[in-house]
Design an enzyme around this catalytic site. Sequence first.
Site, PDB file in Angstrom:
ATOM      1  N   HIS A  18       0.844  -1.206   0.000  1.00 53.99           N
ATOM      2  CA  HIS A  18       0.000   0.000   0.000  1.00 53.99           C
ATOM      3  C   HIS A  18       0.881   1.259   0.000  1.00 53.99           C
ATOM      4  CE1 HIS A  18      -3.066  -2.655   2.297  1.00 53.99           C
ATOM      5  NE2 HIS A  18      -3.610  -2.415   1.120  1.00 53.99           N
ATOM      6  N   LYS A  42     -17.304  -6.867   6.425  1.00 51.78           N
ATOM      7  CA  LYS A  42     -15.962  -7.453   6.510  1.00 51.78           C
ATOM      8  C   LYS A  42     -15.459  -7.362   7.947  1.00 51.78           C
ATOM      9  CE  LYS A  42     -11.808  -7.233   3.616  1.00 51.78           C
ATOM     10  NZ  LYS A  42     -11.216  -6.578   2.453  1.00 51.78           N
ATOM     11  N   ARG A  91      -2.015  -6.156  -8.232  1.00 56.15           N
ATOM     12  CA  ARG A  91      -0.838  -7.003  -7.972  1.00 56.15           C
ATOM     13  C   ARG A  91      -0.627  -8.008  -9.090  1.00 56.15           C
ATOM     14  NH1 ARG A  91      -3.076  -8.523  -2.190  1.00 56.15           N
ATOM     15  NH2 ARG A  91      -4.855  -8.616  -3.593  1.00 56.15           N
ATOM     16  N   SER A 129      -2.797  -7.887   3.074  1.00 54.98           N
ATOM     17  CA  SER A 129      -2.999  -7.705   4.524  1.00 54.98           C
ATOM     18  C   SER A 129      -3.356  -9.040   5.174  1.00 54.98           C
ATOM     19  CB  SER A 129      -4.114  -6.697   4.787  1.00 54.98           C
ATOM     20  OG  SER A 129      -3.785  -5.450   4.255  1.00 54.98           O
TER      21      SER A 129
HETATM   22  O1  PNS Z   1      -8.726  -2.872   0.642  1.00 52.80           O
HETATM   23  P1  PNS Z   1      -9.953  -3.472   0.016  1.00 52.80           P
HETATM   24  O2  PNS Z   1     -10.728  -4.283   1.042  1.00 52.80           O
HETATM   25  O3  PNS Z   1      -9.646  -4.221  -1.237  1.00 52.80           O
HETATM   26  O4  PNS Z   1     -10.891  -2.221  -0.384  1.00 52.80           O
HETATM   27  C1  PNS Z   1     -12.118  -2.422  -0.992  1.00 52.80           C
HETATM   28  C2  PNS Z   1     -12.917  -1.113  -1.118  1.00 52.80           C
HETATM   29  C3  PNS Z   1     -12.984  -0.350   0.191  1.00 52.80           C
HETATM   30  C4  PNS Z   1     -12.276  -0.211  -2.140  1.00 52.80           C
HETATM   31  C5  PNS Z   1     -14.316  -1.534  -1.599  1.00 52.80           C
HETATM   32  O5  PNS Z   1     -14.818  -2.532  -0.776  1.00 52.80           O
HETATM   33  C6  PNS Z   1     -15.321  -0.392  -1.616  1.00 52.80           C
HETATM   34  O6  PNS Z   1     -15.227   0.492  -2.426  1.00 52.80           O
HETATM   35  N1  PNS Z   1     -16.283  -0.446  -0.690  1.00 52.80           N
HETATM   36  C7  PNS Z   1     -17.313   0.543  -0.577  1.00 52.80           C
HETATM   37  C8  PNS Z   1     -18.648   0.014  -1.105  1.00 52.80           C
HETATM   38  C9  PNS Z   1     -18.690   0.295  -2.570  1.00 52.80           C
HETATM   39  O7  PNS Z   1     -18.785   1.437  -2.979  1.00 52.80           O
HETATM   40  N2  PNS Z   1     -18.568  -0.760  -3.372  1.00 52.80           N
HETATM   41  C10 PNS Z   1     -18.496  -0.647  -4.813  1.00 52.80           C
HETATM   42  C11 PNS Z   1     -19.863  -0.653  -5.437  1.00 52.80           C
HETATM   43  S1  PNS Z   1     -20.786  -2.072  -5.045  1.00 52.80           S
END
Ligand code: PNS
Length: 160
Positions: A18, A42, A91, A129
């Site tokens: 990150h 989550k 990645r 993570s």
């Molecule tokens: O670090 P991560 O867990 O891969 O991050 C994922 C994240 C936070 C980018 C994603 O889960 C997210 O955008 N969540 C907010 C809900 C949302 O807007 N989802 C996309 C449309 S369904």
Amino acid sequence: MRRQAIYPGSFDPITNGHCDIIQRALMIFDEVYIGVIENPDKKTLFSIEERIQMVQALFKDSARVHVEGFEGLLVDFAKIKNIYTMIRGLRAVSDFDYECQMSHINRHLCPQLDTVFLMTDAKYSYLSSSLVKQVARYRGNISQFVPASVESVLKDRYYE
Ligand code: PNS
């Protein structure tokens, strides 16, 4: 006009992968807003406050990095911040499917929103993570995977 972008994620915890993306994003954008999500779907090891604190501590000397928590849809956070460029790290090809879906649905919800993908440095291409937490839980060496301050927080959480 300042070029601004949001880098959203769970950051449970933030890893060197990150940090690498953030450093490289700072070469493209004037300001990066790190959006730490509070996601009820989550289960996280660290609370939102702990995750924000870890990220803030790492970037406390960087005036171009801002750290904020958010809940709900990413597009709503983008609207609140009035920033419509997202950064996501890739990645490997395996990340692409999910990221592609997310980028499309976000653009459907908010057509002005765009996602900029940065390839994670090859040396972090296997890092996540979740894997860092697994290694830490069983007292493996995580010093190459996370910043020292995060390593110390992980050890406190698992070793006490
Ligand atoms: O670090 P991560 O867990 O891969 O991050 C994922 C994240 C936070 C980018 C994603 O889960 C997210 O955008 N969540 C907010 C809900 C949302 O807007 N989802 C996309 C449309 S369904």
